[in-house]
Write an enzyme that holds these catalytic residues in place. Structure first.
Site, short mmCIF file in Angstrom:
data_model
loop_
_atom_site.label_atom_id
_atom_site.label_comp_id
_atom_site.label_asym_id
_atom_site.label_seq_id
_atom_site.Cartn_x
_atom_site.Cartn_y
_atom_site.Cartn_z
N TYR A 46 -1.74 -6.07 3.02
CA TYR A 46 -0.44 -6.33 2.41
C TYR A 46 0.62 -6.43 3.50
CZ TYR A 46 -2.63 -4.91 -2.03
OH TYR A 46 -3.43 -4.80 -3.14
N SER A 47 1.76 -7.02 3.16
CA SER A 47 2.79 -7.18 4.19
C SER A 47 3.27 -5.84 4.72
CB SER A 47 3.97 -8.00 3.66
OG SER A 47 4.53 -7.40 2.51
N GLU A 48 3.29 -4.79 3.87
CA GLU A 48 3.60 -3.44 4.35
C GLU A 48 2.86 -2.38 3.54
OE1 GLU A 48 6.88 -5.43 6.47
OE2 GLU A 48 6.51 -5.44 4.31
N THR A 49 2.62 -1.26 4.20
CA THR A 49 2.11 -0.06 3.55
C THR A 49 3.04 1.09 3.92
OG1 THR A 49 -0.19 -0.81 3.59
CG2 THR A 49 0.17 1.56 3.40
N GLY B 25 0.84 -1.18 0.00
CA GLY B 25 0.00 0.00 0.00
C GLY B 25 0.88 1.24 0.00
#
Length: 280
Positions: A44-47, A22
Site C-alpha cells: 500500500y502507499s503507506e502503513t 496498512g
C-alpha cells in the site's frame, strides 16, 4: 516479534474505494527494518505503525513500500478508525515526525484529524513551467481564479487548478521526470484540482514518491488545500468543502475539510474507513 497487521481503506465505506493503508495498532518491539518490510510486503502507499505511550497518547510512524515518510493523512484516518474499533471512540493525540496531530473519532467511527500549522508559498515560475510540461498541460488550461502555489499541512504539495473537469480527467505524465522533480523539491504529491462549485472540488494526486502513478485519497493534501483556499480568499462562507478524489481510477473517495478562522490552529480533515478483509 509478530505484529498483527490490519488493512483498512480510508475516506470510503466500500473496501473497493478509498485509499488502502496498512495498520499496526501496537508496533512496540518492531525495528525500523521490520516496519519497512511490512510496508513493502503490503504494497500500500503507506502503513501506519502505532506506538502506545505511558501517558495514553500515541507515537506514530508511517512507511511507504520504499521509505519512511513524515506524515500521511489517509493512513492516519485508517489507523484511528481501526484504533477506535478496539478502544472505543473519543479523542486521541498522535505524535508524528511533523508534530502533534489530534484526532477525534465519533460514535459512527468517522475520524477527524487536525493538521499541524499549515503554510502556503508561491510556486516558482520555472517549477510551474516544468510541472506543466511533464503533465502535458498548458497555462491556458488553468483556472485563472486559483493561482498555482505550494501548500503544507504536514507535507508539501504544489496546487494546480484546472479550468475544466475534462482537463483534470485526462491525466498522463512522465513518471520518472515528475519523480525527479518532486524529489528535488521535497514534494509529496502534486495536488491537481478542479472546482465544481464553492463547496465541491475534484482532485487527482500524482504520487511518484510512493511508487504509484496516483493516490486515490490524500488527507495531507486535503488539509494543505484548505489552507491554500483560505489564503486565496476562496473558501465558502461556511469554511467547509468536500473533495472528490479517486473517481478517475475506480477508487472513489470523499474527504471533508473544515478551515478554522485561525488557520494556524490546523485544518480539519474528516472521513470514514472500512476494514479490508482478505482470504490470506
Amino acid at each position: 516479534m509478530t505484529a498483527a497487521i490490519l488493512r483498512y481503506s480510508a475516506f470510503t465505506t466500500d473496501p473497493q474505494g478509498g485509499n488502502p493503508a496498512g495498520v499496526v495498532l501496537d508496533a512496540r518491539g518492531l525495528s525500523d527494518d521490520a516496519m519497512q518490510r511490512i510496508a513493502a510486503d503490503l504494497g500500500y502507499s503507506e502503513t501506519a505503525f502505532l506506538l502506545p505511550r505511558a501517558d495514553g497518547e500515541l507515537d506514530v510512524r508511517y512507511f511507504s513500500p520504499l521509505a519512511e515518510v513524515s506524515f500521511c493523512g489517509h493512513a492516519t484516518i485508517a489507523a484511528m478508525v481501526a484504533y477506535a474499533r478496539e478502544h472505543g471512540p473519543g479523542d486521541v493525540v498522535l505524535h508524528t515526525q511533523v508534530g502533534r496531530v489530534s484526532v477525534t473519532i465519533d460514535e459512527t467511527f468517522a475520524a477527524t484529524l487536525t493538521s499541524v500549522a499549515p503554510r502556503v508559498a508561491v510556486l516558482d515560475a520555472a517549477d510551474l513551467d516544468r510541472l506543466l510540461a511533464i503533465l502535458g498541460w498548458s497555462r491556458d488550461e488553468l483556472d485563472t481564479a486559483l493561482a498555482p502555489a505550494v501548500a503544507y499541512a504536514g507535507a508539501w504539495h504544489p496546487v494546480i487548478a484546472a479550468a475544466s473537469r475534462a482537463r483534470l480527467a485526462d491525466l498522463h505524465y512522465d513518471f520518472d521526470a515528475l519523480s525527479a522533480l518532486m524529489a528535488a523539491r521535497g514534494w509529496t504529491t502534486v495536488n491537481l484540482v478542479w472546482r465544481e462549485d464553492a463547496h465541491t472540488l475534484h482532485a487527482r494526486n500524482p504520487f511518484p514518491p510512493g511508487g504509484v502513478v496516483e493516490d486515490p485519497a490524500t488527507g495531507a493534501a486535503a488539509a494543505a488545500l484548505g489552507a491554500y483556499l483560505a489564503t486565496q480568499g476562496e473558501l465558502p462562507p461556511t469554511r467547509r468543502f468536500r473533495i472528490l478524489q479517486g473517481h478517475d481510477i475506480g477508487r472513489p473517495s470523499l474527504l471533508q475539510v473544515e478551515v478554522p478562522v485561525d488557520v494556524d490552529a490546523g485544518v480539519r480533515v474528516s472521513g470514514t474507513a472500512v476494514e479490508i478483509h482478505t482470504t490470506r
